[in-house]
Design a protein around this motif. Structure first.
Motif, mmCIF file in Angstrom:
data_model
loop_
_atom_site.group_PDB
_atom_site.id
_atom_site.type_symbol
_atom_site.label_atom_id
_atom_site.label_comp_id
_atom_site.label_asym_id
_atom_site.label_seq_id
_atom_site.Cartn_x
_atom_site.Cartn_y
_atom_site.Cartn_z
ATOM 1 N N PHE A 193 -26.101 -30.175 56.139
ATOM 2 C CA PHE A 193 -26.350 -31.272 55.204
ATOM 3 C C PHE A 193 -27.352 -32.288 55.747
ATOM 4 C CE2 PHE A 193 -22.773 -29.410 53.135
ATOM 5 C CZ PHE A 193 -22.950 -29.706 51.793
ATOM 6 N N SER A 194 -27.670 -32.192 57.049
ATOM 7 C CA SER A 194 -28.673 -33.097 57.622
ATOM 8 C C SER A 194 -29.991 -33.006 56.882
ATOM 9 C CB SER A 194 -28.962 -32.758 59.084
ATOM 10 O OG SER A 194 -27.808 -32.822 59.842
ATOM 11 N N VAL A 195 -30.271 -31.832 56.330
ATOM 12 C CA VAL A 195 -31.560 -31.655 55.660
ATOM 13 C C VAL A 195 -31.718 -32.657 54.515
ATOM 14 C CG1 VAL A 195 -30.769 -29.807 54.081
ATOM 15 C CG2 VAL A 195 -33.185 -29.987 54.660
ATOM 16 N N LEU A 196 -30.626 -33.011 53.860
ATOM 17 C CA LEU A 196 -30.722 -33.962 52.746
ATOM 18 C C LEU A 196 -31.020 -35.372 53.254
ATOM 19 C CD1 LEU A 196 -27.792 -32.726 50.464
ATOM 20 C CD2 LEU A 196 -30.209 -32.097 50.378
ATOM 21 N N GLY A 197 -30.797 -35.594 54.543
ATOM 22 C CA GLY A 197 -31.071 -36.900 55.123
ATOM 23 C C GLY A 197 -32.364 -36.921 55.925
ATOM 24 N N PHE A 198 -33.202 -35.908 55.740
ATOM 25 C CA PHE A 198 -34.510 -35.924 56.407
ATOM 26 C C PHE A 198 -35.278 -37.147 55.915
ATOM 27 C CE2 PHE A 198 -35.584 -31.221 57.653
ATOM 28 C CZ PHE A 198 -34.530 -31.234 58.556
ATOM 29 N N PRO A 199 -35.889 -37.891 56.843
ATOM 30 C CA PRO A 199 -36.631 -39.072 56.402
ATOM 31 C C PRO A 199 -37.799 -38.688 55.492
ATOM 32 C CG PRO A 199 -36.860 -38.714 58.775
ATOM 33 C CD PRO A 199 -35.848 -37.746 58.291
ATOM 34 N N PHE A 200 -38.017 -39.511 54.510
ATOM 35 C CA PHE A 200 -39.169 -39.378 53.594
ATOM 36 C C PHE A 200 -39.210 -38.025 52.873
ATOM 37 C CE2 PHE A 200 -40.367 -42.124 57.232
ATOM 38 C CZ PHE A 200 -40.440 -43.324 56.556
ATOM 39 N N ILE A 250 -38.056 -33.898 62.715
ATOM 40 C CA ILE A 250 -37.818 -33.022 61.554
ATOM 41 C C ILE A 250 -38.002 -31.559 61.967
ATOM 42 C CG2 ILE A 250 -38.734 -32.353 59.285
ATOM 43 C CD1 ILE A 250 -39.196 -35.290 58.704
ATOM 44 N N ASP A 251 -39.041 -31.294 62.743
ATOM 45 C CA ASP A 251 -39.294 -29.917 63.192
ATOM 46 C C ASP A 251 -38.127 -29.398 64.033
ATOM 47 O OD1 ASP A 251 -41.719 -30.096 61.932
ATOM 48 O OD2 ASP A 251 -42.871 -30.472 63.768
ATOM 49 N N LYS A 252 -37.632 -30.253 64.902
ATOM 50 C CA LYS A 252 -36.517 -29.850 65.768
ATOM 51 C C LYS A 252 -35.286 -29.505 64.928
ATOM 52 C CE LYS A 252 -33.244 -31.648 69.051
ATOM 53 N NZ LYS A 252 -32.705 -32.842 69.685
ATOM 54 N N TYR A 253 -34.973 -30.356 63.965
ATOM 55 C CA TYR A 253 -33.779 -30.112 63.142
ATOM 56 C C TYR A 253 -33.967 -28.944 62.184
ATOM 57 C CZ TYR A 253 -30.917 -33.649 65.155
ATOM 58 O OH TYR A 253 -30.143 -34.335 66.056
ATOM 59 N N THR A 254 -35.208 -28.693 61.815
ATOM 60 C CA THR A 254 -35.484 -27.536 60.960
ATOM 61 C C THR A 254 -35.081 -26.265 61.700
ATOM 62 O OG1 THR A 254 -37.295 -28.715 59.917
ATOM 63 C CG2 THR A 254 -37.325 -26.320 59.713
ATOM 64 N N GLU A 255 -35.455 -26.207 62.979
ATOM 65 C CA GLU A 255 -35.060 -25.074 63.818
ATOM 66 C C GLU A 255 -33.543 -24.959 63.892
ATOM 67 O OE1 GLU A 255 -36.807 -22.937 66.328
ATOM 68 O OE2 GLU A 255 -38.258 -23.180 64.684
ATOM 69 N N GLU A 256 -32.913 -26.102 64.121
ATOM 70 C CA GLU A 256 -31.459 -26.113 64.306
ATOM 71 C C GLU A 256 -30.692 -25.704 63.054
ATOM 72 O OE1 GLU A 256 -30.920 -29.671 67.413
ATOM 73 O OE2 GLU A 256 -29.200 -29.403 66.062
ATOM 74 N N ILE A 257 -31.113 -26.255 61.929
ATOM 75 C CA ILE A 257 -30.382 -26.019 60.674
ATOM 76 C C ILE A 257 -30.689 -24.634 60.113
ATOM 77 C CG2 ILE A 257 -30.127 -26.785 58.287
ATOM 78 C CD1 ILE A 257 -31.001 -29.564 59.231
ATOM 79 N N GLY A 258 -31.929 -24.207 60.311
ATOM 80 C CA GLY A 258 -32.349 -22.919 59.762
ATOM 81 C C GLY A 258 -33.585 -23.112 58.886
ATOM 82 N N THR A 259 -34.659 -22.443 59.303
ATOM 83 C CA THR A 259 -35.947 -22.616 58.627
ATOM 84 C C THR A 259 -35.864 -22.250 57.146
ATOM 85 O OG1 THR A 259 -36.748 -21.769 60.713
ATOM 86 C CG2 THR A 259 -38.399 -22.198 59.057
ATOM 87 N N ASP A 260 -35.107 -21.201 56.817
ATOM 88 C CA ASP A 260 -35.048 -20.772 55.419
ATOM 89 C C ASP A 260 -34.477 -21.860 54.526
ATOM 90 O OD1 ASP A 260 -36.104 -18.422 56.165
ATOM 91 O OD2 ASP A 260 -34.226 -17.250 56.032
#
Ligand code: TK8
Length: 343
Positions: free
Chosen positions: A112-119, A319-329
């Protein structure tokens, strides 16, 4: 194990029956009091806030459509716990419904962190589109093995920054600022990257934290800043609008599974309908609250486009770091949905 669970559940039930005795609202119904199932629903915001009003609307719809089989008790201001505690309550079955900020459930459900990505969201209309569409709804699946069920997204809103040190005109003004964040690892890293000194803290403790100087500043949407009277202890406010926070209408899986299919549908529909109402009220409250804050003397700074751009570029590695963590897809799906939204 099963026995312990049953014991915990019965204690929960007893407690809720006892709580209901306080206001005796279950009386006056056609059915006997013991046949009415009490459901406890909570928000961390106070009773003026759109999330509380949304829960009132939910209560009205759900009680009516289920024909008096349930009584919804609504709690505000973290009376039955902050976002984290309430969510644990849902998992344990001691509480049935909560509307936490999505960011505050990320320790449990990191996707759910993806929904809190800044901007991430350029506007509310796009946020609604993505959250209510396939990607947003798909994220609810990540909750099943956490013993939770997500039913709808409500709105907390775009977040703005307050503090009592000085006006924030650009990133340089965040330098070293002790800033309270939600319980989100992502947000802690975002604010570190922006130069601040972030500390997660429960929303219920925030006013005191600001007053006593444990933290210098915080960030929240206008209605919460105004209604919680943070401006009494915060002189400066900037419309950083750095992230859009959705609320999630969350229910305990045990409670949900015990409902009939028809009741599950009514519950889902009621959460969505009440959510539409809540978003409208929130929109009004945002306008009134900003006016109120300015009238009551907050020093308001508008962030320039260049200053916002500098922040956008600075936080990209996080954002790039968390993208890796959460899953790029998953993250790509979210960005695609934002891009393809015609709103
Ligand atoms: C309570 C929280 C609050 C959130 C926060 O409602 O913790 O700052 O913005 O709204 O969910």
């Amino acid at each position: 194990m099963k026995r312990i669970l049953i014991l915990i559940l019965s204690i929960g039930l007893l407690l809720s029956l006892a709580a209901c005795g306080d206001d005796g609202k279950a009386g006056g119904k056609e059915k006997g009091k013991d046949e009415v199932k009490i459901i406890r629903a909570g928000t961390g915001a106070n009773s003026e806030h759109s999330s509380y009003k949304g829960l009132e609307k939910f209560k009205e719809i759900f009680e009516e459509k289920t024909d008096g089989a349930f009584e919804v008790e609504i709690y505000h201001s973290g009376q039955i716990g902050d976002d984290t505690t309430m969510t644990e309550g849902l998992q344990l079955g001691t509480q049935e419904i909560a509307v936490p900020s999505v960011d505050n459930i990320t320790p449990l459900a990191p996707e759910f962190s993806v929904l809190g990505f800044p901007f991430l969201f350029p506007s509310k209309a796009v946020a609604y589109d993505v959250l209510d569409g396939e990607v947003g709804q798909g994220l609810f699946e990540k909750l099943t093995d956490k013993n939770l069920v997500g039913l709808a997204y409500w709105e907390n809103g775009f977040r703005n920054t307050t503090n009592d040190k000085g006006p924030i005109e650009s990133m340089a003004d965040l330098k070293g600022l002790k800033l309270r964040t939600m319980q989100s690892k992502l947000h802690i890293e975002v604010f570190s990257k922006l130069g601040a000194n972030p500390t997660p803290m429960s929303f219920s403790e925030l006013y005191t934290g600001l007053q006593q100087g444990t933290v210098d500043g915080q960030e929240n949407p206008y209605p919460l800043i105004y209604q919680q009277k943070f401006h009494e202890v915060q002189k400066y406010m900037t419309n950083t609008q750095h992230v859009y926070s959705p609320y999630i209408f969350l229910v305990g899986k045990g409670f949900y599974d015990d409902l009939s299919e028809e009741q599950q549908e009514i519950l889902k529909e009621a959460s969505i309908e009440a959510g539409k109402y809540q978003r409208e009220i929130n929109e009004e409250q945002e306008i009134e609250s900003l006016e109120g804050l300015i009238d009551e003397g907050v020093v308001f700074t508008e962030l320039s486009d260049e200053a916002r751009q500098e922040m956008i570029e600075t936080v990209q590695p996080v954002i790039d770091k968390y993208t890796e963590e959460i899953g790029t897809d998953l993250v790509n799906d979210v960005y695609e949905a934002v891009k393809n939204s015609d709103k």
